[in-house]
Design a protein around this motif. Structure first.
Motif, PDB file in Angstrom:
ATOM      1  N   LYS A 279     -13.562 -31.905   2.085  1.00 38.17           N
ATOM      2  CA  LYS A 279     -13.645 -31.255   0.735  1.00 38.17           C
ATOM      3  C   LYS A 279     -13.547 -29.661   0.982  1.00 38.17           C
ATOM      4  O   LYS A 279     -13.188 -28.935   0.175  1.00 38.17           O
ATOM      5  CB  LYS A 279     -14.823 -32.017  -0.153  1.00 38.17           C
ATOM      6  CG  LYS A 279     -14.621 -31.526  -1.625  1.00 38.17           C
ATOM      7  CD  LYS A 279     -15.621 -32.253  -2.402  1.00 38.17           C
ATOM      8  CE  LYS A 279     -15.594 -32.006  -3.929  1.00 38.17           C
ATOM      9  NZ  LYS A 279     -16.293 -32.528  -4.648  1.00 38.17           N
ATOM     10  N   SER A 280     -14.730 -29.402   1.562  1.00 35.63           N
ATOM     11  CA  SER A 280     -15.136 -27.469   1.652  1.00 35.63           C
ATOM     12  C   SER A 280     -13.972 -27.193   2.486  1.00 35.63           C
ATOM     13  O   SER A 280     -13.738 -25.876   1.907  1.00 35.63           O
ATOM     14  CB  SER A 280     -16.316 -27.471   2.448  1.00 35.63           C
ATOM     15  OG  SER A 280     -16.264 -27.881   3.985  1.00 35.63           O
TER      16      SER A 280
ATOM     17  N   ARG B  24     -12.070 -24.156   0.153  1.00 40.72           N
ATOM     18  CA  ARG B  24     -11.935 -22.548   1.182  1.00 40.72           C
ATOM     19  C   ARG B  24     -10.488 -22.117   1.178  1.00 40.72           C
ATOM     20  O   ARG B  24     -10.318 -21.228   0.997  1.00 40.72           O
ATOM     21  CB  ARG B  24     -12.514 -22.612   2.427  1.00 40.72           C
ATOM     22  CG  ARG B  24     -12.687 -21.350   3.159  1.00 40.72           C
ATOM     23  CD  ARG B  24     -13.433 -21.309   4.638  1.00 40.72           C
ATOM     24  NE  ARG B  24     -12.632 -22.203   5.324  1.00 40.72           N
ATOM     25  CZ  ARG B  24     -11.659 -21.820   6.220  1.00 40.72           C
ATOM     26  NH1 ARG B  24     -11.452 -20.467   6.068  1.00 40.72           N
ATOM     27  NH2 ARG B  24     -11.230 -22.646   7.047  1.00 40.72           N
TER      28      ARG B  24
END
Length: 235
Positions: free
Chosen positions: A226-227, A231
């Protein structure tokens, strides 16, 4: 055939500047994506790329013995057929619709031409390729190292994010295939998640009841994936 929407549903297309999206519009076609439709198979040439709306496309690796495992998913934040943009139009995996809806498609050769012109489209597709690579890499590690309950929780969360809904239509047979585990293992894992009050499962329908606790039950791979997507793609 339904008209191409003025405002794109696919989030990747929606990120483009208006001028770049309008340049694609004459080449885009609004098409249904029915359940279990094969968009392309491993070893075949990629004729079209697809930008899903609320459909989900599983990217499936197949062994010579015929075993399948899902290595990635494409939803309304992505596009299928990336190998063609990178210089080779022969698919190395199979793309299969696992949740029906609709999407936009265009000739892969035409998108490749647009990609070559640079601009936001090129940058966005390169970042998406990096995000998809991060997903497939993390999936490989997860499938090898983590327990089935953690993997199932992670996969349900990713699917939920992709369709932007806590109501999912998924059979145990399909989940077992996508996670590369035996069906009884998925049955037992789903039962444990249900007993814990995290999901409700009945006749191919899964409802996520407590997302926060399901995230806690998932392995760390969900947060990592998810990160990475945030990003690379949320600008």
């Amino acid at each position: 055939m339904p008209k191409v929407p003025l405002k794109p549903v696919n989030r990747l297309l929606a990120t483009l500047p208006k001028a770049e999206y309008q340049r694609l519009v004459p080449h885009l076609e609004n098409v249904p994506l029915p359940l279990k439709q094969v968009l392309y198979k491993r070893g075949e040439s990629i004729e079209y790329v697809y930008f899903p709306h609320r459909a989900i496309v599983s990217l499936i690796a197949t062994t010579e013995e015929g075993s399948n495992v899902e290595v990635g998913i494409v939803g309304n934040d992505g596009v299928t057929g990336m190998p063609d943009l990178l210089g080779d139009n022969i698919a190395t995996i199979t793309a299969l619709v696992q949740r029906e809806d609709s999407g936009m498609r265009m000739k892969a050769s035409l998108l490749k031409t647009e990609f070559g012109q640079g601009g936001v489209l090129q940058s966005l597709l390169l970042r998406y390729t990096q995000a998809l690579y991060a997903l497939t890499s993390q999936n490989a590690a997860c499938n090898r190292l983590h327990q089935i309950d953690e993997k199932l929780a992670r996969w349900l969360l990713l699917v939920s994010d992709t369709v932007e809904s806590n109501e999912l239509q998924l059979t145990q047979e399909f989940m077992a295939q996508m996670l590369s585990v035996r069906r009884p293992g998925v049955t037992e894992a789903a039962s444990r998640l249900q007993q814990a009050g995290l999901i409700r499962y009945h006749r191919g329908r899964i409802s996520i009841l407590n997302r926060q606790k399901l995230e806690a039950a998932s392995c760390s791979c969900y947060g990592i994936i998810k990160s990475q997507y945030a990003r690379l793609l949320e600008h």
